[in-house]
Design a protein around this motif. Sequence first.
Motif, PDB file in Angstrom:
ATOM      1  N   SER A 232     -16.228  -5.322 -10.175  1.00 26.76           N
ATOM      2  CA  SER A 232     -15.861  -5.280 -11.587  1.00 26.76           C
ATOM      3  C   SER A 232     -14.899  -4.122 -11.806  1.00 26.76           C
ATOM      4  N   LEU A 233     -14.486  -3.935 -13.041  1.00 29.78           N
ATOM      5  CA  LEU A 233     -13.612  -2.800 -13.353  1.00 29.78           C
ATOM      6  C   LEU A 233     -14.260  -1.481 -12.983  1.00 29.78           C
ATOM      7  N   LYS A 234     -15.582  -1.414 -13.110  1.00 29.92           N
ATOM      8  CA  LYS A 234     -16.294  -0.166 -12.857  1.00 29.92           C
ATOM      9  C   LYS A 234     -16.861  -0.080 -11.442  1.00 29.92           C
ATOM     10  N   ARG A 235     -16.733  -1.149 -10.685  1.00 30.81           N
ATOM     11  CA  ARG A 235     -17.330  -1.183  -9.339  1.00 30.81           C
ATOM     12  C   ARG A 235     -16.350  -1.869  -8.391  1.00 30.81           C
ATOM     13  N   ASN A 236     -15.759  -1.106  -7.496  1.00 33.79           N
ATOM     14  CA  ASN A 236     -14.791  -1.656  -6.543  1.00 33.79           C
ATOM     15  C   ASN A 236     -13.644  -2.366  -7.262  1.00 33.79           C
TER      16      ASN A 236
ATOM     17  N   LEU B   8     -25.100  12.183   0.442  1.00 34.70           N
ATOM     18  CA  LEU B   8     -25.245  13.493  -0.206  1.00 34.70           C
ATOM     19  C   LEU B   8     -23.893  14.064  -0.629  1.00 34.70           C
ATOM     20  N   ILE B   9     -22.896  13.959   0.254  1.00 34.34           N
ATOM     21  CA  ILE B   9     -21.603  14.591  -0.021  1.00 34.34           C
ATOM     22  C   ILE B   9     -20.584  13.597  -0.579  1.00 34.34           C
TER      23      ILE B   9
ATOM     24  N   THR C 227     -18.448   7.199  -4.288  1.00 33.62           N
ATOM     25  CA  THR C 227     -19.604   7.356  -5.159  1.00 33.62           C
ATOM     26  C   THR C 227     -20.852   7.203  -4.292  1.00 33.62           C
ATOM     27  N   ARG C 228     -21.951   7.722  -4.754  1.00 30.24           N
ATOM     28  CA  ARG C 228     -23.188   7.568  -3.978  1.00 30.24           C
ATOM     29  C   ARG C 228     -23.624   6.109  -3.926  1.00 30.24           C
ATOM     30  N   GLN C 229     -23.316   5.359  -4.972  1.00 29.18           N
ATOM     31  CA  GLN C 229     -23.628   3.931  -4.968  1.00 29.18           C
ATOM     32  C   GLN C 229     -22.824   3.218  -3.888  1.00 29.18           C
ATOM     33  N   PHE C 230     -21.540   3.588  -3.758  1.00 29.32           N
ATOM     34  CA  PHE C 230     -20.700   2.983  -2.723  1.00 29.32           C
ATOM     35  C   PHE C 230     -21.261   3.302  -1.339  1.00 29.32           C
TER      36      PHE C 230
ATOM     37  N   LYS D  80     -24.321   3.995  -0.538  1.00 25.27           N
ATOM     38  CA  LYS D  80     -25.570   3.251  -0.361  1.00 25.27           C
ATOM     39  C   LYS D  80     -25.316   1.805   0.032  1.00 25.27           C
ATOM     40  N   ASP D  81     -24.320   1.171  -0.600  1.00 27.57           N
ATOM     41  CA  ASP D  81     -24.105  -0.263  -0.432  1.00 27.57           C
ATOM     42  C   ASP D  81     -23.141  -0.632   0.684  1.00 27.57           C
ATOM     43  N   ASN D  82     -22.506   0.369   1.322  1.00 24.19           N
ATOM     44  CA  ASN D  82     -21.468   0.053   2.309  1.00 24.19           C
ATOM     45  C   ASN D  82     -21.611   0.746   3.657  1.00 24.19           C
ATOM     46  N   ILE D  83     -22.285   1.850   3.721  1.00 25.49           N
ATOM     47  CA  ILE D  83     -22.406   2.569   4.988  1.00 25.49           C
ATOM     48  C   ILE D  83     -23.478   1.926   5.863  1.00 25.49           C
TER      49      ILE D  83
END
Length: 346
Positions: free
Chosen positions: A157-161, A291-292, A299-302, A304-307
């Motif tokens: 979305s506009l706010k996510r990726n 963390l960093i 973003t921490r969300q990114f 979480k969902d991609n690493i």
Amino acid sequence: MDKSVITVTGGTGYIASWIVSDLLQEGHKVRITVRNKSDFLKYQHLLDLEGKTEGELSVFEADLLSPGSFDAAVKGADYVMHTASPFFLDDGGDPQKNLVDPAVKGTKNVLEAVNRSASVKRVVLTSSIAAIYGDSREMNDRGLASLDETIWNESSSLKRNAYSYSKTEAEKAAWEMVKKQAEWDLVTIHPGFVLGPSQTKRIDSTSIGTLLRILRGEIKSGAPDLRFIFSDVRDISRGHISAAFTESANGRYIIANESGNLLSIGKVIEAAHMGAYKVPKNLVPKWLVWLIAPTIGFTRQFAKDNIGYPLAADNRRSIQDLKLVYTPLKSTILDHVEQLKSDGLI
């Protein structure tokens, strides 16, 4: 192959330059669009190439957000390859203005020119694997062994990726427009993370910039386990051309092959150039990346969902329909390093 008139939008880009080069060598009449025709240095490499081939090159000025500006370049063309679209992950704080509008409105603008041309038989649109998935975890969450062309990105979305969202919305707009007429058809090309030697010394491509960061030792302390599906820029060019001239070609085509991460790239470089470059030798743990994340552009969300999630693509359609023979990732990386080295960029 019959000689044709082919318009390539954004003709000076990383991918487009290879498409134009290959078309000129095949003897076609190629039209490119640029934002500023007076900035000839950006397309001088193509003018130089024209003199060495049987092809013909014409340059037109057009802007993605200027209605009607593509009409002259498209009128009388047999095929249009629409490659022009912003590719950067930093949206400048306004993803609608900097990513979505140029991608979506630009695609509509080009296709409206096609509708007015009465000559175009097929449009080949450079989409992206980003229009197939948004986050790396999605393949795992859906229980998929690989991504294929039947899948659409439904999470961005506009706010996510926002970049992925822009590519998805632009492709959707194209498919909606093709339904409303019967004069031309549409084929879309879906590259992954693009590498391979560039036709120019420009380094403003996100993928080229990433390789330079690796070679310059900017992530020597370790790389995040962020997976990619890699594409050789030369394979992408061949895919576009085959998609245009293969009459039976239809729908969406993933043009990508091997998967890996930044550490994979580092290992190939180190094996060929022992100690010459301070490439990453290990992966940074996911918890540390999380963390960093805000300090390294994630973003921490990114994170979480991609690493740490596996990625793979099913490219069988491109092999069967477009007869593509893929370049090994090792050759892609080493050829790219050699180009950067010979151009004095590393």
